[in-house]
Design a protein around this motif. Structure first.
Motif, PDB file in Angstrom:
ATOM      1  N   ILE A   1     -10.795  47.278  31.263  1.00 41.47           N
ATOM      2  CA  ILE A   1      -9.999  46.058  31.368  1.00 41.47           C
ATOM      3  C   ILE A   1      -8.580  46.330  30.865  1.00 41.47           C
ATOM      4  N   VAL A   2      -7.656  45.460  31.248  1.00 42.51           N
ATOM      5  CA  VAL A   2      -6.357  45.404  30.587  1.00 42.51           C
ATOM      6  C   VAL A   2      -6.197  43.994  30.037  1.00 42.51           C
ATOM      7  N   THR A   3      -5.546  43.910  28.877  1.00 43.41           N
ATOM      8  CA  THR A   3      -5.343  42.621  28.217  1.00 43.41           C
ATOM      9  C   THR A   3      -3.876  42.458  27.863  1.00 43.41           C
ATOM     10  N   LYS A   4      -3.367  41.264  28.127  1.00 43.86           N
ATOM     11  CA  LYS A   4      -1.969  40.940  27.838  1.00 43.86           C
ATOM     12  C   LYS A   4      -1.944  39.672  26.988  1.00 43.86           C
ATOM     13  N   TRP A   5      -1.339  39.781  25.802  1.00 48.08           N
ATOM     14  CA  TRP A   5      -1.208  38.627  24.919  1.00 48.08           C
ATOM     15  C   TRP A   5       0.237  38.154  24.904  1.00 48.08           C
ATOM     16  N   PHE A   6       0.418  36.843  24.844  1.00 53.50           N
ATOM     17  CA  PHE A   6       1.755  36.263  24.813  1.00 53.50           C
ATOM     18  C   PHE A   6       1.988  35.532  23.493  1.00 53.50           C
TER      19      PHE A   6
ATOM     20  N   ASP B   1      -2.237  51.738  24.420  1.00 55.53           N
ATOM     21  CA  ASP B   1      -1.076  50.912  24.709  1.00 55.53           C
ATOM     22  C   ASP B   1      -0.442  51.433  25.990  1.00 55.53           C
ATOM     23  N   MET B   2      -0.098  50.520  26.887  1.00 58.86           N
ATOM     24  CA  MET B   2       0.409  50.901  28.194  1.00 58.86           C
ATOM     25  C   MET B   2       1.917  50.688  28.255  1.00 58.86           C
ATOM     26  N   ASP B   3       2.623  51.692  28.701  1.00 60.23           N
ATOM     27  CA  ASP B   3       4.092  51.668  28.780  1.00 60.23           C
ATOM     28  C   ASP B   3       4.539  50.619  29.788  1.00 60.23           C
TER      29      ASP B   3
ATOM     30  N   MET C   1       0.944  45.576  26.973  1.00 64.80           N
ATOM     31  CA  MET C   1      -0.368  45.439  27.593  1.00 64.80           C
ATOM     32  C   MET C   1      -1.300  46.524  27.053  1.00 64.80           C
ATOM     33  N   GLN C   2      -2.526  46.161  26.794  1.00 60.62           N
ATOM     34  CA  GLN C   2      -3.493  47.105  26.240  1.00 60.62           C
ATOM     35  C   GLN C   2      -4.594  47.397  27.253  1.00 60.62           C
TER      36      GLN C   2
ATOM     37  N   ILE D   1      -5.762  54.650  31.437  1.00 59.94           N
ATOM     38  CA  ILE D   1      -6.576  54.384  30.247  1.00 59.94           C
ATOM     39  C   ILE D   1      -7.341  55.639  29.842  1.00 59.94           C
ATOM     40  N   ASP D   2      -7.953  56.299  30.810  1.00 60.01           N
ATOM     41  CA  ASP D   2      -8.724  57.505  30.488  1.00 60.01           C
ATOM     42  C   ASP D   2      -7.844  58.609  29.913  1.00 60.01           C
ATOM     43  N   ALA D   3      -6.578  58.645  30.305  1.00 63.37           N
ATOM     44  CA  ALA D   3      -5.685  59.702  29.837  1.00 63.37           C
ATOM     45  C   ALA D   3      -5.211  59.478  28.401  1.00 63.37           C
ATOM     46  N   SER D   4      -5.232  58.226  27.923  1.00 64.49           N
ATOM     47  CA  SER D   4      -4.621  57.926  26.620  1.00 64.49           C
ATOM     48  C   SER D   4      -5.542  57.197  25.653  1.00 64.49           C
ATOM     49  N   ARG D   5      -6.805  57.042  25.988  1.00 63.71           N
ATOM     50  CA  ARG D   5      -7.686  56.212  25.150  1.00 63.71           C
ATOM     51  C   ARG D   5      -7.930  56.842  23.774  1.00 63.71           C
ATOM     52  N   ARG D   6      -8.128  55.939  22.818  1.00 66.52           N
ATOM     53  CA  ARG D   6      -8.419  56.312  21.433  1.00 66.52           C
ATOM     54  C   ARG D   6      -9.315  55.219  20.857  1.00 66.52           C
TER      55      ARG D   6
END
Length: 225
Positions: A212-217, A85-87, A114-115, A60-65
């Motif tokens: 946090i990480v969040t996953k929506w379905f 956004d996480m790969d 996942m975000q 998260i720290d490497a890619s946050r915006r």
């Protein structure tokens, strides 16, 4: 258009998703249901290990915006966190991504990317729903890419010294960040219509930083072949 009309109508597909996931979670001894009647909300302590949490924080720290919103909102203070956004195919992400889908018993193809989210002191996400509101400018586009959101899963990656709770004001519950804790809820009512009582807020962090990480379905497949 009334509030109820804007939210949406009942759906047998979403009703079934609510029933099957709830049944699976309630059969899992590691999962506890919140003691409320207006929404299906569940907790899983220590879903991730400290090592897994630390690895995701690094990503998260490497890619946050700056975080964004689907709908246009003139209030610049509505969502002030940072996100990425996480790969889903990354070896550091895939185990968590797939473990969430397995926990809920939802086909992984129904899961959005996942975000990861970071909240510094003073940052927040004001009260909102995770489901999509019919009539909004974005609605037709998101319906074409898997349809309505059903379940949300959120994992806290660290403890926070003060603030940063997830607050459901209409449901009457407030969850403080705790490393490894997974919080999951059904965004729909038992009949498959959007549940207004799932309104929730990421309260401002007072001391520390919240990750946090969040996953929506979705009700249908979000991944395209």
């Amino acid at each position: 258009m009334t509030v109820a009309q804007k939210a949406g109508v009942p759906s047998p597909v979403r009703r079934l998703a609510g029933e099957t996931v709830a049944r699976r979670l309630e059969a899992n001894p590691a999962v506890k249901r919140a003691k409320i009647d207006v929404a299906q909300v569940y907790y899983h302590q220590d879903f991730l290990t400290p090592v897994q949490c630390a690895r995701l924080i690094t990503l998260i720290d490497a890619s946050r915006r700056p975080s964004t919103l689907l709908s246009t909102n003139p209030d610049a203070q509505f969502r002030t966190s940072e996100s990425c956004d996480m790969d889903r195919w990354s070896p550091d992400v895939r185990p968590t991504d797939e473990a969430i889908a397995e926990l809920l018993g939802i086909d992984a193809s129904h899961g959005e990317t996942m975000q990861g989210q970071r909240y510094a002191p003073g940052q927040q996400f004001r009260a909102h729903h995770d489901y999509f509101h019919a009539g909004e400018s974005y609605y037709d586009k998101v319906v074409e890419s898997g349809g309505q959101r059903t379940w949300t899963a959120m994992i806290y990656l660290n403890d926070v010294r003060e603030g940063g709770a997830t607050w459901f004001p209409q449901a009457g519950i407030r969850v403080a960040p705790k490393r490894g804790l997974l919080l999951a809820w059904n965004n729909m009512n038992p009949d498959g219509s959007p549940n207004l009582a799932t309104l929730h807020e990421g309260m401002p962090v007072v001391q520390g930083t919240k990750y946090i990480v969040t996953k929506w379905f979705r009700e249908g497949s979000w991944l395209r072949g």
